[in-house]
Design a protein around this motif. Sequence first.
Motif, PDB file in Angstrom:
ATOM      1  N   ALA A 322       0.621  -1.057   0.049  1.00 46.78           N
ATOM      2  CA  ALA A 322       0.036   0.043   0.215  1.00 46.78           C
ATOM      3  C   ALA A 322       0.884   1.329   0.034  1.00 46.78           C
ATOM      4  O   ALA A 322       0.767   2.145  -0.685  1.00 46.78           O
ATOM      5  CB  ALA A 322      -0.824   0.075   1.085  1.00 46.78           C
ATOM      6  N   VAL A 323       2.036   1.165   0.896  1.00 50.25           N
ATOM      7  CA  VAL A 323       2.659   2.565   0.825  1.00 50.25           C
ATOM      8  C   VAL A 323       3.490   2.823  -0.395  1.00 50.25           C
ATOM      9  O   VAL A 323       3.748   3.908  -0.445  1.00 50.25           O
ATOM     10  CB  VAL A 323       3.633   2.409   2.194  1.00 50.25           C
ATOM     11  CG1 VAL A 323       4.752   1.472   2.018  1.00 50.25           C
ATOM     12  CG2 VAL A 323       4.026   3.893   2.641  1.00 50.25           C
ATOM     13  N   SER A 324       3.702   1.588  -0.917  1.00 45.90           N
ATOM     14  CA  SER A 324       4.781   1.901  -2.437  1.00 45.90           C
ATOM     15  C   SER A 324       3.884   1.803  -3.584  1.00 45.90           C
ATOM     16  O   SER A 324       4.488   2.040  -4.585  1.00 45.90           O
ATOM     17  CB  SER A 324       5.876   0.695  -2.110  1.00 45.90           C
ATOM     18  OG  SER A 324       5.356  -0.503  -2.496  1.00 45.90           O
ATOM     19  N   ALA A 325       2.435   1.632  -3.503  1.00 46.87           N
ATOM     20  CA  ALA A 325       1.681   1.664  -4.665  1.00 46.87           C
ATOM     21  C   ALA A 325       2.082   2.647  -5.444  1.00 46.87           C
ATOM     22  O   ALA A 325       1.584   3.947  -5.228  1.00 46.87           O
ATOM     23  CB  ALA A 325       0.391   1.462  -4.205  1.00 46.87           C
ATOM     24  N   PRO A 326       2.309   2.478  -6.776  1.00 42.11           N
ATOM     25  CA  PRO A 326       2.586   3.840  -7.894  1.00 42.11           C
ATOM     26  C   PRO A 326       1.109   3.923  -8.308  1.00 42.11           C
ATOM     27  O   PRO A 326       0.248   3.378  -8.423  1.00 42.11           O
ATOM     28  CB  PRO A 326       3.407   3.067  -8.973  1.00 42.11           C
ATOM     29  CG  PRO A 326       2.841   1.492  -9.013  1.00 42.11           C
ATOM     30  CD  PRO A 326       2.768   1.155  -7.478  1.00 42.11           C
ATOM     31  N   ALA A 327       0.901   5.294  -8.498  1.00 38.35           N
ATOM     32  CA  ALA A 327      -0.215   5.853  -8.989  1.00 38.35           C
ATOM     33  C   ALA A 327      -0.412   5.351 -10.602  1.00 38.35           C
ATOM     34  O   ALA A 327       0.531   5.814 -11.323  1.00 38.35           O
ATOM     35  CB  ALA A 327      -0.398   7.504  -9.058  1.00 38.35           C
TER      36      ALA A 327
END
Length: 370
Positions: A322-327
Amino acid sequence: MSLKQYYTLGNSGLRVSRLALGTMTFGTDWGWGADKASAREQFMAFTEAGGNLIDTADLYTNGESERWVGEFVRDSGLRDKLVLATKASYSADPSNPNGGGNGRKHLMRALEGSLQRMGTDYIDLYLLHAWDMVTQPEEVLRTLDDAVRAGKVRHIGLSNVPAWYASRMQAVAELRGYEPLAALQMEYSLAERAIENEFIGLGTRYGMGVMVWSPLASGLLSGKYKPSTGGQFGEGRLQTMSGSNNPAFSKFSERNFAIVAELEKVANEVGRSMAQVAVNWVANRPGIATVMVGATKLAQLQDNLGALDFELPAALRERLDAVSAPAPGYPYTFFTPGMQTMLSGAAPLGDKPDGYQAPVRISGPAAGVQ
């Protein structure tokens, strides 16, 4: 998962360890890196633990990396048990218009140079180091195929190229009976997840094993760099190279430091180092064949080698996801379940149910053969 588990790379028959030893840090010509004694210790520690894939490149530390790797391999007597990978594309002579790039003239010269520096008759895995934006994929593929036919290369692959370029080369290889690509060597980490858009699917569908480089984002995910307002984030390669034009070393950002903060929390909860958790996350992602780890000190490498010894709980893995999820950018915003429902009236089902078999229609001499 264990370092002594070996899986075939892509659709090839080449068996490689789940971690690979990256040797860009072997040598001191760039002002940072491991001296020869430390590099030898790392090589021995990696091979004694069961690792068999060693990765280098012709211009790493101005050729010093290849020379040291070749010497270590000879001294260990392990040449037949190891998989040596090296790369070429970059120029060592800016005054020579054919001194770099991916044209036949340069690649053939570069291959001979690598063989000489490493003191070996063949390279197990030879890769294009980067797309030069000029040379046609057909020329590159024929050059690499010729190297395989000459016995100087066993398998081939690509690094740092567009997905369409890799796809075109694999299609041409299939069409013309050339040596197929066995590997895609790409950057991937919690801080850099762009390859999920194209390359993971490309590799798994068309037989190219994904080799990950920089799973620690050039050291950012080890935790040794901290947010700062003065431009000094810590001591190490990222700080030293922060003013360069190399995008691989451009990692200091608000988003990335948020990832570092969450990674530190997760690492504390599982009682592991941040580096081990970061490498473990990458190694267990879909479609990843092997993960390259490199270090300047033996202790760093030994810590990385422990990344396969544990299973990250699903809840903690989801926090990192979740914290690293790219847009998602265009056109990937069209490939969400909601948008796909607009196409067919139902969400995409993914894999077909067990027992489902689409009808097969064969024409020509093989008709009727199942």
